[in-house]
Design an enzyme around this catalytic site. Sequence first.
Site, PDB file in Angstrom:
ATOM      1  CB  THR A 166      -6.450   6.539  -5.590  1.00 52.56           C
ATOM      2  OG1 THR A 166      -7.155   7.077  -4.460  1.00 52.56           O
ATOM      3  CG2 THR A 166      -6.715   5.041  -5.636  1.00 52.56           C
ATOM      4  CG  ASP A 167      -5.601   8.969  -0.699  1.00 50.43           C
ATOM      5  OD1 ASP A 167      -6.482   8.782  -1.570  1.00 50.43           O
ATOM      6  OD2 ASP A 167      -5.776   9.706   0.280  1.00 50.43           O
ATOM      7  CD  GLU A 168     -10.837   5.905  -1.484  1.00 51.70           C
ATOM      8  OE1 GLU A 168     -10.963   4.856  -0.838  1.00 51.70           O
ATOM      9  OE2 GLU A 168     -11.687   6.800  -1.504  1.00 51.70           O
ATOM     10  CE  LYS A 193     -15.174  11.362  -7.885  1.00 52.81           C
ATOM     11  NZ  LYS A 193     -14.803  10.030  -7.407  1.00 52.81           N
ATOM     12  CE  LYS A 227      -6.519   3.900  -9.721  1.00 52.47           C
ATOM     13  NZ  LYS A 227      -6.203   4.338 -11.115  1.00 52.47           N
ATOM     14  CB  ALA A 249     -10.114  -4.102  -4.224  1.00 48.71           C
ATOM     15  CG  ASN A 299     -10.284  12.772  -1.025  1.00 51.52           C
ATOM     16  OD1 ASN A 299      -9.577  11.781  -0.891  1.00 51.52           O
ATOM     17  ND2 ASN A 299     -11.578  12.775  -0.759  1.00 51.52           N
ATOM     18  CE1 TYR A 309     -10.926   4.216  -7.943  1.00 52.42           C
ATOM     19  CE2 TYR A 309     -11.092   4.984  -5.677  1.00 52.42           C
ATOM     20  CZ  TYR A 309     -10.552   5.102  -6.942  1.00 52.42           C
ATOM     21  OH  TYR A 309      -9.637   6.083  -7.193  1.00 52.42           O
ATOM     22  N   GLY A 338     -18.354  -0.896   4.529  1.00 50.82           N
ATOM     23  CA  GLY A 338     -16.902  -0.889   4.498  1.00 50.82           C
ATOM     24  C   GLY A 338     -16.250   0.449   4.697  1.00 50.82           C
ATOM     25  N   GLY A 388      -7.814   8.893 -20.689  1.00 49.35           N
ATOM     26  CA  GLY A 388      -8.761   9.455 -19.730  1.00 49.35           C
ATOM     27  C   GLY A 388      -8.614  10.956 -19.581  1.00 49.35           C
ATOM     28  N   GLY A 389      -8.198  11.622 -20.649  1.00 48.05           N
ATOM     29  CA  GLY A 389      -7.922  13.053 -20.585  1.00 48.05           C
ATOM     30  C   GLY A 389      -9.138  13.949 -20.615  1.00 48.05           C
ATOM     31  CB  ALA A 390     -12.556  13.700 -21.802  1.00 45.06           C
ATOM     32  CG  LEU A 450     -15.844  10.881 -25.089  1.00 44.49           C
ATOM     33  CD1 LEU A 450     -16.519  11.471 -26.327  1.00 44.49           C
ATOM     34  CD2 LEU A 450     -15.237  11.980 -24.235  1.00 44.49           C
TER      35      LEU A 450
END
Length: 273
Positions: free
Chosen positions: A122-124, A186, A151, A149, A176, A147, A272, A7-9, A35
């Site tokens: 993620t902190d989510e 975003k 992660k 859930a 964030n 999302y 939610g 996922g480097g792009a 991509l």
Amino acid sequence: MKLLVCGGAGFIGSAFIKNFLKNNPNDSILNLDNLALGSNLKNLESLDNNPNYSFIKDDIRNQDSINKLAKDSDVIVNFAAESHVDRSIANPKPFLETNILGTYSLLEATRKLDKLFIHVSTDEIYGDAEDNESFDEKSIINPSNPYSATKASADHLVSAYHRTYGIRCITTRCTNNFGPYQFPEKLIPKAIIRIQKNLKVPLYGDGAQIRSWIYVNDHVQAIESLISKGKSGEVYNITAYDEITNKTIVEKILKILGKSQDMIEYVNDRPGH
């Protein structure tokens, strides 16, 4: 040291690659990315002539490719994820496939080849914070949308693989991010683009939701430090302790661009939230 960066792009992944190679010019990175939406190779144009950087288009769910590529790497760093809450609500399936099955594929390669796996979460996954509450690495995980859930599921998989198989792994959970090359769905880039086009900026509810923000280069520098200094099996929260409401963020952008606060449009809150 050789890194396989998945996922480097994307926004954060590309920032990590550029920052890491700048700080470690004798190391090398292979960037694997499918991509999809949110990825852009233009983020990495500055590395076109760097002999220590290479790119391959593939999917982290492709187990055979992952095994082959990971074999020649010392560290696997995974930024690859579906990451937009609204899109996860509209269609959760791609989030399950990439965030859970993709992580499984990388964990299998890590287990079989004995690599160090850096899982970027993620902190989510912590869900809602009560008044004056701060989360730490031992806080209860309480995701509130598809999302987060998925992660959270990936985080549990990583933890289980460490306990069951003894793999070497580190999980990071960051607040964030903002900075150059961020995907325009975003909040901050979306607000800037819409204001520049003289379009109203939609805010959910009353805009009073509080977020903690960190500049993307600070985030990826923390990840780089954990590769050499982190303890295997541990979770590390990453933050700049800069908490601010969504409304205040947009108001600041409007002020910088010399626009009226009337450009804020309050819309129905998402499910939610």
